[in-house]
Design a protein around this motif. Sequence first.
Motif, mmCIF file in Angstrom:
data_model
loop_
_atom_site.group_PDB
_atom_site.id
_atom_site.type_symbol
_atom_site.label_atom_id
_atom_site.label_comp_id
_atom_site.label_asym_id
_atom_site.label_seq_id
_atom_site.Cartn_x
_atom_site.Cartn_y
_atom_site.Cartn_z
ATOM 1 N N ARG A 3 0.840 -1.214 0.000
ATOM 2 C CA ARG A 3 0.000 0.000 0.000
ATOM 3 C C ARG A 3 0.862 1.246 0.000
ATOM 4 N NH1 ARG A 3 -4.112 -1.868 4.568
ATOM 5 N NH2 ARG A 3 -5.375 -3.300 3.339
ATOM 6 N N ARG A 4 1.928 1.239 0.793
ATOM 7 C CA ARG A 4 2.833 2.397 0.832
ATOM 8 C C ARG A 4 3.474 2.628 -0.523
ATOM 9 N NH1 ARG A 4 5.733 0.381 4.923
ATOM 10 N NH2 ARG A 4 4.164 0.268 6.516
ATOM 11 N N ARG A 5 3.946 1.549 -1.165
ATOM 12 C CA ARG A 5 4.562 1.673 -2.498
ATOM 13 C C ARG A 5 3.557 2.229 -3.503
ATOM 14 N NH1 ARG A 5 6.988 -3.472 -1.367
ATOM 15 N NH2 ARG A 5 5.273 -4.433 -2.508
ATOM 16 N N ASP A 6 2.315 1.737 -3.449
ATOM 17 C CA ASP A 6 1.279 2.210 -4.356
ATOM 18 C C ASP A 6 0.996 3.689 -4.120
ATOM 19 O OD1 ASP A 6 -0.688 1.789 -6.394
ATOM 20 O OD2 ASP A 6 -2.236 1.823 -4.825
ATOM 21 N N SER A 7 0.937 4.098 -2.872
ATOM 22 C CA SER A 7 0.686 5.502 -2.535
ATOM 23 C C SER A 7 1.813 6.395 -3.041
ATOM 24 C CB SER A 7 0.526 5.654 -1.025
ATOM 25 O OG SER A 7 0.388 7.016 -0.691
ATOM 26 N N ILE A 8 3.038 5.951 -2.846
ATOM 27 C CA ILE A 8 4.190 6.736 -3.306
ATOM 28 C C ILE A 8 4.175 6.842 -4.821
ATOM 29 C CG2 ILE A 8 6.711 6.702 -3.504
ATOM 30 C CD1 ILE A 8 6.751 5.476 -0.658
ATOM 31 N N ASP A 9 3.856 5.744 -5.499
ATOM 32 C CA ASP A 9 3.786 5.740 -6.962
ATOM 33 C C ASP A 9 2.728 6.724 -7.461
ATOM 34 O OD1 ASP A 9 4.246 4.735 -9.679
ATOM 35 O OD2 ASP A 9 2.259 3.818 -9.445
ATOM 36 N N ARG B 216 3.212 10.161 -9.683
ATOM 37 C CA ARG B 216 2.487 10.401 -10.941
ATOM 38 C C ARG B 216 1.783 11.749 -10.912
ATOM 39 N NH1 ARG B 216 -0.800 4.971 -12.184
ATOM 40 N NH2 ARG B 216 -1.665 5.640 -10.226
ATOM 41 N N VAL B 217 1.253 12.136 -9.755
ATOM 42 C CA VAL B 217 0.595 13.438 -9.629
ATOM 43 C C VAL B 217 1.609 14.556 -9.851
ATOM 44 C CG1 VAL B 217 -0.494 15.013 -7.984
ATOM 45 C CG2 VAL B 217 -1.303 12.668 -8.180
ATOM 46 N N LEU B 218 2.804 14.440 -9.237
ATOM 47 C CA LEU B 218 3.827 15.479 -9.406
ATOM 48 C C LEU B 218 4.276 15.563 -10.860
ATOM 49 C CD1 LEU B 218 5.947 14.896 -6.159
ATOM 50 C CD2 LEU B 218 4.235 16.666 -6.602
ATOM 51 N N THR B 219 4.399 14.425 -11.521
ATOM 52 C CA THR B 219 4.769 14.406 -12.932
ATOM 53 C C THR B 219 3.674 15.052 -13.777
ATOM 54 O OG1 THR B 219 5.991 12.366 -12.555
ATOM 55 C CG2 THR B 219 5.471 12.913 -14.839
ATOM 56 N N GLY C 106 -4.000 9.807 -13.792
ATOM 57 C CA GLY C 106 -4.714 8.534 -13.724
ATOM 58 C C GLY C 106 -5.015 8.136 -12.285
ATOM 59 N N VAL C 107 -5.316 9.119 -11.454
ATOM 60 C CA VAL C 107 -5.633 8.856 -10.051
ATOM 61 C C VAL C 107 -6.985 9.490 -9.740
ATOM 62 C CG1 VAL C 107 -3.212 8.761 -9.363
ATOM 63 C CG2 VAL C 107 -4.421 10.936 -9.258
ATOM 64 N N SER C 108 -7.472 9.255 -8.534
ATOM 65 C CA SER C 108 -8.749 9.852 -8.149
ATOM 66 C C SER C 108 -8.547 11.314 -7.773
ATOM 67 C CB SER C 108 -9.353 9.097 -6.966
ATOM 68 O OG SER C 108 -8.583 9.338 -5.803
ATOM 69 N N THR C 109 -9.615 12.089 -7.924
ATOM 70 C CA THR C 109 -9.560 13.505 -7.560
ATOM 71 C C THR C 109 -9.324 13.653 -6.056
ATOM 72 O OG1 THR C 109 -11.142 13.889 -9.327
ATOM 73 C CG2 THR C 109 -10.794 15.691 -7.818
ATOM 74 N N TRP C 110 -9.804 12.689 -5.290
ATOM 75 C CA TRP C 110 -9.633 12.729 -3.839
ATOM 76 C C TRP C 110 -8.157 12.865 -3.474
ATOM 77 C CZ3 TRP C 110 -6.876 9.489 -0.671
ATOM 78 C CH2 TRP C 110 -7.061 9.676 0.692
ATOM 79 N N LEU C 111 -7.289 12.134 -4.198
ATOM 80 C CA LEU C 111 -5.859 12.183 -3.894
ATOM 81 C C LEU C 111 -5.282 13.577 -4.120
ATOM 82 C CD1 LEU C 111 -3.247 10.731 -3.086
ATOM 83 C CD2 LEU C 111 -2.939 10.158 -5.500
ATOM 84 N N THR C 112 -5.807 14.300 -5.114
ATOM 85 C CA THR C 112 -5.255 15.636 -5.403
ATOM 86 C C THR C 112 -5.569 16.630 -4.295
ATOM 87 O OG1 THR C 112 -7.202 16.338 -6.655
ATOM 88 C CG2 THR C 112 -5.423 15.253 -7.885
ATOM 89 N N TYR C 113 -6.571 16.327 -3.455
ATOM 90 C CA TYR C 113 -6.889 17.205 -2.327
ATOM 91 C C TYR C 113 -6.205 16.753 -1.043
ATOM 92 C CZ TYR C 113 -10.458 19.531 -5.099
ATOM 93 O OH TYR C 113 -11.097 20.263 -6.046
ATOM 94 N N ALA C 114 -5.495 15.627 -1.101
ATOM 95 C CA ALA C 114 -4.838 15.106 0.098
ATOM 96 C C ALA C 114 -3.666 16.001 0.488
ATOM 97 C CB ALA C 114 -4.352 13.681 -0.153
ATOM 98 N N GLU C 115 -3.397 15.999 1.774
ATOM 99 C CA GLU C 115 -2.283 16.805 2.286
ATOM 100 C C GLU C 115 -0.974 16.281 1.708
ATOM 101 O OE1 GLU C 115 -0.582 18.041 6.659
ATOM 102 O OE2 GLU C 115 -2.696 17.508 6.441
ATOM 103 N N GLY C 116 -0.111 17.185 1.283
ATOM 104 C CA GLY C 116 1.155 16.806 0.673
ATOM 105 C C GLY C 116 1.067 16.840 -0.846
ATOM 106 N N VAL C 117 -0.120 16.783 -1.401
ATOM 107 C CA VAL C 117 -0.309 16.870 -2.851
ATOM 108 C C VAL C 117 -0.966 18.194 -3.185
ATOM 109 C CG1 VAL C 117 -1.489 15.820 -4.826
ATOM 110 C CG2 VAL C 117 -0.488 14.372 -3.078
ATOM 111 N N ARG C 118 -1.949 18.551 -2.379
ATOM 112 C CA ARG C 118 -2.700 19.794 -2.576
ATOM 113 C C ARG C 118 -1.770 20.998 -2.655
ATOM 114 N NH1 ARG C 118 -6.178 19.637 1.842
ATOM 115 N NH2 ARG C 118 -4.400 20.266 3.079
ATOM 116 N N GLU C 119 -0.743 21.021 -1.820
ATOM 117 C CA GLU C 119 0.177 22.164 -1.778
ATOM 118 C C GLU C 119 0.909 22.323 -3.112
ATOM 119 O OE1 GLU C 119 0.082 19.723 0.513
ATOM 120 O OE2 GLU C 119 -0.851 20.799 2.172
#
Length: 187
Positions: free
Chosen positions: A14-20, A24-27, A49-62
Motif C-alpha cells: 500500500r505504501r509503495r502504491d501511494s508513493i507511486d 504520478r501526480v507530481l509528474t 490517472g488517479v482519483s480527484t480525492w488524492l489531489t486534495y490530500a495533504e502533501g499533494v494539494r500544496e
Amino acid sequence: MNPNGNPAPLAQARRRDSIDKRLRVLTAIECLERDDAPITHTAVARTAGVSTWLTYAEGVREHIHAAQTRQNARPATSRLPGPSTSAGLRTDLELARQEITTLREERDRLRTAMSHHLGQQLDALSSQLLTTRIDELTQHNHQLTAQLQHTTTENTTLHTRVTQLEDDLAAARTSLRRMIRDENLNQ
C-alpha cells in the motif's frame, strides 16, 4: 493479511502504491505546466490517472496550489497563443477562407484527373477481351438453362411417380382392409 497472519507485506504494498500515485501526480503537474494547460485538481487527476480525492490530500494539494500560483503569475499574453486583436482574427479568418478555396480547387482538379485516368483504363481494355467474356457468359447461361430444363423434367417425372405410388398404396390399404374384414366375417 497473508496466510501466516503478518500484515506487514500488505502495508508495504500500500505504501509503495501511494508513493507511486503521488509521483504520478507530481509528474502530471509538471507536464501541465510545461504544456501551459490550466492546472486544476480534475486535470491533474485525469492526467495522472488517479482519483480527484488524492489531489486534495495533504502533501499533494500544496504542489497543485503552488503550480496554480506560478501559472497565474505569468502574463496572460504568454498563455494565449495567436493573435488577440479582432483585426488579427479577421486576417486569420480570411487566410483560412483562402486556404479552403485553394483546397477545394485542388480537390476538384484531382477528381477530374482521377475520372480521366479511370476512363483511359476502361478504354485500354481490349474489345476482344470483352467479346470473349460475353461469349463465356452466354455459354454459361445456355448450360444453366439446359440444366434447369432437365431438372424441371426430372422433377415432373418424380412427382408423377410419387402420385402413382400414393394411389397404389391407397389401393393396397383398401384391399388389405377388405381381406381382413372378410377373414373376420368367415371366422
